[in-house]
Design a protein around this motif. Structure first.
Motif, PDB file in Angstrom:
ATOM      1  N   GLN A   1      44.273  44.888  41.834  1.00  0.00           N
ATOM      2  CA  GLN A   1      43.289  45.468  40.916  1.00  0.00           C
ATOM      3  C   GLN A   1      42.137  44.477  40.754  1.00  0.00           C
ATOM      4  OE1 GLN A   1      44.575  45.776  36.835  1.00  0.00           O
ATOM      5  NE2 GLN A   1      43.215  47.505  36.421  1.00  0.00           N
TER       6      GLN A   1
ATOM      7  N   PHE B   1      41.042  44.903  29.254  1.00  0.00           N
ATOM      8  CA  PHE B   1      41.741  43.884  30.027  1.00  0.00           C
ATOM      9  C   PHE B   1      43.143  43.695  29.443  1.00  0.00           C
ATOM     10  CE2 PHE B   1      42.877  39.378  30.636  1.00  0.00           C
ATOM     11  CZ  PHE B   1      42.875  39.342  32.019  1.00  0.00           C
TER      12      PHE B   1
ATOM     13  N   ASP C   1      35.189  49.062  39.068  1.00  0.00           N
ATOM     14  CA  ASP C   1      36.522  48.481  39.227  1.00  0.00           C
ATOM     15  C   ASP C   1      37.313  49.303  40.241  1.00  0.00           C
ATOM     16  OD1 ASP C   1      35.760  46.732  37.323  1.00  0.00           O
ATOM     17  OD2 ASP C   1      36.892  47.655  35.695  1.00  0.00           O
TER      18      ASP C   1
ATOM     19  N   GLY D   1      35.389  44.101  32.604  1.00  0.00           N
ATOM     20  CA  GLY D   1      35.575  45.270  33.435  1.00  0.00           C
ATOM     21  C   GLY D   1      35.332  46.551  32.686  1.00  0.00           C
ATOM     22  N   SER D   2      35.444  47.667  33.404  1.00  0.00           N
ATOM     23  CA  SER D   2      35.184  48.960  32.801  1.00  0.00           C
ATOM     24  C   SER D   2      36.363  49.466  31.990  1.00  0.00           C
ATOM     25  CB  SER D   2      34.828  49.977  33.890  1.00  0.00           C
ATOM     26  OG  SER D   2      35.912  50.080  34.809  1.00  0.00           O
ATOM     27  N   ARG D   3      37.486  48.808  32.074  1.00  0.00           N
ATOM     28  CA  ARG D   3      38.665  49.181  31.291  1.00  0.00           C
ATOM     29  C   ARG D   3      39.139  47.996  30.465  1.00  0.00           C
ATOM     30  NH1 ARG D   3      42.226  50.660  36.149  1.00  0.00           N
ATOM     31  NH2 ARG D   3      40.814  49.113  37.028  1.00  0.00           N
TER      32      ARG D   3
ATOM     33  N   ASP E   1      41.296  49.891  42.008  1.00  0.00           N
ATOM     34  CA  ASP E   1      42.740  49.674  42.115  1.00  0.00           C
ATOM     35  C   ASP E   1      43.205  50.196  43.461  1.00  0.00           C
ATOM     36  OD1 ASP E   1      42.647  48.751  39.604  1.00  0.00           O
ATOM     37  OD2 ASP E   1      43.772  50.374  38.669  1.00  0.00           O
TER      38      ASP E   1
ATOM     39  N   LEU F   1      38.769  43.643  38.703  1.00  0.00           N
ATOM     40  CA  LEU F   1      38.104  43.915  37.442  1.00  0.00           C
ATOM     41  C   LEU F   1      36.797  43.134  37.390  1.00  0.00           C
ATOM     42  CD1 LEU F   1      41.157  43.655  35.010  1.00  0.00           C
ATOM     43  CD2 LEU F   1      40.148  45.718  35.967  1.00  0.00           C
TER      44      LEU F   1
END
Length: 329
Positions: free
Chosen positions: A83, A99, A61, A95-97, A63, A85
């Motif tokens: 960003q 949502f 991902d 995504g890795s974080r 940003d 995702l």
């Protein structure tokens, strides 16, 4: 004995640890400044200009905070934040974080942090740019600067799990404050910005399938005009000749005629001075005038000088004095 062995082992372990230390410093998170042409989104042509680009990477991902030129007394920096995702990471398909969905509380917190001291009012009007619907809030500072905060989520919509496509998502935030622009001018930036980044995998495409051509193209009975202006059939004259241009009545302007004024002869000045006696005793008779009975000689108009009317006094004959006598020739 055992104590000395223990001390020796601790010293040896410390020496070995010191030998393996490199002394290099590494960044704990992937934050770096990239060139402006590496930006994943660009403002529309004409500005605002890009100042710098800060990129943060989390697994796959990305940003980016794209700082924009700012002309305002409101604290803070104009920015375009994007960003990307994907589906890799601890949270599959999102995504890795985690949502974060767009909700009122999240947006209110973002606006307060991005535009401090300015009260922004959310617009209830539905708006949409080339990437889909978006929301925005605007307001004015105490100094009269116009501020705008916009948010957008670009997502094609999740397809069924068996298709495995359109899992990518792009989050966009835009903060603008300007001392000389109106709300409409700032809003044009939201309509005109361009997303330049993409995902490597086709399954992560957040924009959906390309839109097809209009259904009326190539279909009989459907009219397609070059523009939206109404078209009317123009009348055609017999023989397919072009119609002559309308004849306008000629306007003839004649010069103004100035009436001729009658010519006035200038008055001749009166003859003042000694009178010339006429021959053969043709003297003018005196005219009297005036209240006191004085005799005045009226001026006669001048006549052309000819041989018949020029009188020259003769000299005295034989030396006689007094009134001159006519001498015999």
């Amino acid at each position: 004995m055992h104590l000395s062995k223990t001390i020796a082992l601790i010293t040896l372990a410390g020496l070995m640890a010191g030998c393996t230390t490199t002394g290099h410093v590494r960044q704990s998170i992937g934050v770096e400044t990239v060139d402006n042409d590496k930006a994943l989104a660009f403002p529309p042509p004409g500005g605002p200009a890009i100042v710098n680009v800060v990129e943060r990477r989390h697994a796959k991902d990305v940003d980016q905070t794209i700082s924009l030129a700012t002309s305002s007394s409101v604290p803070g920096q104009n920015f375009l934040k994007v960003q990307f995702l994907g589906i890799d990471g601890s949270n599959p398909a999102l995504g890795s974080r985690p949502f974060n969905t767009i909700n009122e509380r999240t947006i209110a917190r973002e606006m307060a942090s991005a535009v401090p001291g300015v009260r922004l009012a959310r617009s209830a009007i539905f708006v949409q740019n080339s990437y889909g619907p978006f929301g925005y809030a605007s307001g004015q500072s105490m100094a009269g600067d116009t501020c705008l905060y916009a948010w957008q989520q670009v997502q094609a919509g999740f397809a069924p799990s068996r298709e495995q496509r359109n899992f990518g998502t792009v989050q966009v935030r835009l903060r603008l404050c300007d001392a000389h622009s109106t709300e409409r001018q700032l809003l044009s930036t939201v309509y005109g910005y361009t997303i330049a980044g993409r995902f490597d995998g086709a399954a992560l495409n957040p924009f959906g399938a390309p839109r097809g051509a209009d259904a009326v193209l190539g279909k009989p009975g459907e009219l397609v005009y070059p523009d939206a202006a109404p078209y009317r059939t123009a009348p055609i004259s017999i023989g397919y000749q072009s119609q002559p241009a309308p004849i306008r009545p000629a306007v003839i302007r004649r010069p103004a005629v100035t009436p001729q004024q009658p010519q006035v002869q200038p008055a001749l000045p009166p003859i003042i001075g000694p009178r010339v006696p006429l021959p053969d005793g043709q003297n003018d008779s005196p005219q009297t005038g005036g209240a006191n009975g004085s005799t005045s000689i009226m001026a006669q108009p001048s006549r052309p000088n000819t041989a018949s009317n020029i009188a020259v006094p003769l000299p005295d004959c034989n030396g006689e004095s007094g009134i001159s006598a006519t001498c015999s020739r």
